[in-house]
Design a protein around this motif. Structure first.
Motif, short mmCIF file in Angstrom:
data_model
loop_
_atom_site.label_atom_id
_atom_site.label_comp_id
_atom_site.label_asym_id
_atom_site.label_seq_id
_atom_site.Cartn_x
_atom_site.Cartn_y
_atom_site.Cartn_z
N MET A 1 0.83 -1.29 -0.04
CA MET A 1 -0.16 -0.14 -0.12
C MET A 1 0.87 1.18 0.07
SD MET A 1 -2.46 -1.50 2.97
CE MET A 1 -1.23 -2.66 3.52
N PRO A 2 1.01 1.95 -1.10
CA PRO A 2 1.94 3.35 -1.05
C PRO A 2 1.39 4.24 -0.30
CG PRO A 2 0.45 3.11 -3.19
CD PRO A 2 0.02 1.78 -2.54
N LEU A 3 2.26 4.82 0.56
CA LEU A 3 1.60 6.05 1.34
C LEU A 3 1.77 7.21 0.66
CD1 LEU A 3 4.05 5.27 4.51
CD2 LEU A 3 1.59 5.19 4.30
N LEU A 4 0.84 8.02 0.75
CA LEU A 4 0.64 9.23 0.14
C LEU A 4 0.70 10.44 0.89
CD1 LEU A 4 -2.84 8.46 -1.73
CD2 LEU A 4 -0.80 8.27 -2.73
N SER A 5 1.62 11.22 0.46
CA SER A 5 2.03 12.44 1.26
C SER A 5 1.04 13.63 1.37
CB SER A 5 3.30 12.94 0.87
OG SER A 5 3.42 13.55 -0.42
N ARG A 6 -0.08 13.61 0.28
CA ARG A 6 -0.79 14.73 0.48
C ARG A 6 -2.16 14.40 1.44
NH1 ARG A 6 1.41 14.97 -4.84
NH2 ARG A 6 -0.50 13.75 -5.58
N ARG A 7 -2.35 15.25 2.26
CA ARG A 7 -3.51 15.35 3.04
C ARG A 7 -4.83 14.72 2.19
NH1 ARG A 7 -5.41 19.00 8.05
NH2 ARG A 7 -7.19 17.80 8.57
N CYS A 8 -5.18 15.58 1.09
CA CYS A 8 -6.25 15.32 0.47
C CYS A 8 -6.56 13.97 -0.25
CB CYS A 8 -6.42 16.37 -0.45
SG CYS A 8 -5.40 16.45 -1.90
N GLU A 9 -5.48 13.20 -0.21
CA GLU A 9 -5.41 12.01 -1.03
C GLU A 9 -5.22 10.96 -0.13
OE1 GLU A 9 -2.47 11.85 -3.90
OE2 GLU A 9 -3.31 13.62 -4.96
N GLU A 10 -5.12 11.03 1.24
CA GLU A 10 -4.75 10.11 2.22
C GLU A 10 -5.99 9.18 2.28
OE1 GLU A 10 -3.74 7.42 4.09
OE2 GLU A 10 -2.19 9.01 4.04
N PHE B 1 -5.25 5.80 4.20
CA PHE B 1 -4.97 4.86 4.94
C PHE B 1 -4.89 4.98 6.53
CE2 PHE B 1 -2.62 3.51 0.93
CZ PHE B 1 -3.36 2.53 0.56
N ALA B 2 -5.53 6.18 6.64
CA ALA B 2 -5.67 6.41 8.32
C ALA B 2 -6.31 5.41 8.93
CB ALA B 2 -5.86 7.83 8.42
N GLN B 3 -7.54 5.08 8.32
CA GLN B 3 -8.28 4.10 8.90
C GLN B 3 -8.31 2.81 8.33
OE1 GLN B 3 -9.62 4.99 11.97
NE2 GLN B 3 -8.51 7.01 11.65
N HIS B 4 -7.34 2.50 7.88
CA HIS B 4 -6.95 1.22 7.03
C HIS B 4 -6.26 0.37 7.72
CE1 HIS B 4 -5.09 -1.49 4.02
NE2 HIS B 4 -6.26 -1.32 3.45
N PHE B 5 -6.78 -0.96 8.26
CA PHE B 5 -5.87 -1.72 9.34
C PHE B 5 -5.96 -3.22 8.68
CE2 PHE B 5 -7.26 1.80 11.98
CZ PHE B 5 -6.06 2.09 12.57
N GLU B 6 -5.85 -3.41 7.38
CA GLU B 6 -5.78 -4.75 7.03
C GLU B 6 -4.18 -4.94 7.03
OE1 GLU B 6 -7.47 -5.51 3.29
OE2 GLU B 6 -9.25 -4.24 3.54
N GLU B 7 -3.90 -6.09 6.84
CA GLU B 7 -2.63 -6.79 6.93
C GLU B 7 -1.77 -6.45 5.78
OE1 GLU B 7 -0.24 -11.08 7.65
OE2 GLU B 7 -1.98 -10.78 8.53
N GLY B 8 -0.54 -5.96 6.06
CA GLY B 8 0.14 -5.61 4.64
C GLY B 8 1.26 -4.92 4.90
N GLU B 9 2.07 -4.29 4.02
CA GLU B 9 3.05 -3.68 3.97
C GLU B 9 2.81 -2.08 3.28
OE1 GLU B 9 6.04 -5.83 1.57
OE2 GLU B 9 6.87 -6.90 3.41
N HIS C 1 -5.03 6.36 15.84
CA HIS C 1 -4.55 7.77 16.00
C HIS C 1 -5.52 8.85 15.55
CE1 HIS C 1 -1.84 11.34 16.42
NE2 HIS C 1 -1.67 10.77 17.56
N ASN C 2 -5.69 9.91 16.21
CA ASN C 2 -6.53 10.96 15.73
C ASN C 2 -5.91 11.87 14.66
OD1 ASN C 2 -4.73 12.52 17.23
ND2 ASN C 2 -6.34 13.16 18.87
N SER C 3 -4.88 11.70 14.11
CA SER C 3 -4.54 12.50 13.19
C SER C 3 -5.17 11.95 11.69
CB SER C 3 -2.97 12.35 12.96
OG SER C 3 -2.34 11.29 12.22
N PRO C 4 -5.09 12.75 10.64
CA PRO C 4 -5.58 12.44 9.30
C PRO C 4 -4.49 11.44 8.65
CG PRO C 4 -4.84 14.82 9.26
CD PRO C 4 -4.63 14.35 10.68
N TRP C 5 -3.48 11.32 9.28
CA TRP C 5 -2.50 10.24 8.54
C TRP C 5 -2.37 9.15 9.18
CZ3 TRP C 5 -1.61 15.59 9.43
CH2 TRP C 5 -1.49 16.15 8.33
N PRO C 6 -1.90 7.93 8.78
CA PRO C 6 -1.89 6.76 9.15
C PRO C 6 -0.63 6.99 10.17
CG PRO C 6 -0.72 6.48 6.82
CD PRO C 6 -1.68 7.89 7.15
N ALA C 7 -0.73 6.21 11.47
CA ALA C 7 0.28 6.35 12.44
C ALA C 7 0.90 4.80 12.77
CB ALA C 7 -0.48 6.83 13.86
#
Length: 91
Positions: A2-11, A13-21, A40-46
């Motif tokens: 799962m590629p991490l996205l750096s722009r907030r509007c495209e995030e 994966f913050a609430q995505h918890f499936e197994e993977g990399e 976590h309560n931020s808009p990005w994955p933690a």
């Protein structure tokens, strides 16, 4: 993977918890795994740990570190010291 996205509007994966990399959005470097992800309560994955010892490049920025992919130097955000579970870092 799962590629991490750096722009907030495209995030997505913050609430995505499936197994993977989680990989860099600009190259195939694995940065984090689902085993280190936590809610976590931020808009990005933690995450509280990286996928490996040398997957990030860090530059001190105040009380945190600015982090980059060690493979392609893409900016990824910050490592916040002692802000994760049990006093660990939060990425």
């Amino acid at each position: 993977q799962m590629p991490l996205l750096s722009r907030r509007c495209e995030e997505v994966f913050a609430q995505h918890f499936e197994e993977g990399e989680y990989t860099c959005s600009n190259c195939p470097q694995v940065l984090f795994t689902s085993a280190s992800k936590y809610p976590h309560n931020s808009p990005w994955p933690a995450f509280n740990a990286t996928a490996g010892e040398n997957v990030l490049t860090k530059v001190r920025e105040g009380r945190a570190y600015k982090i980059y992919c060690s493979n392609c130097e893409s900016p990824l955000g910050h490592e916040f010291l002692n802000e994760g579970p049990n006093g660990e870092s939060r990425f």
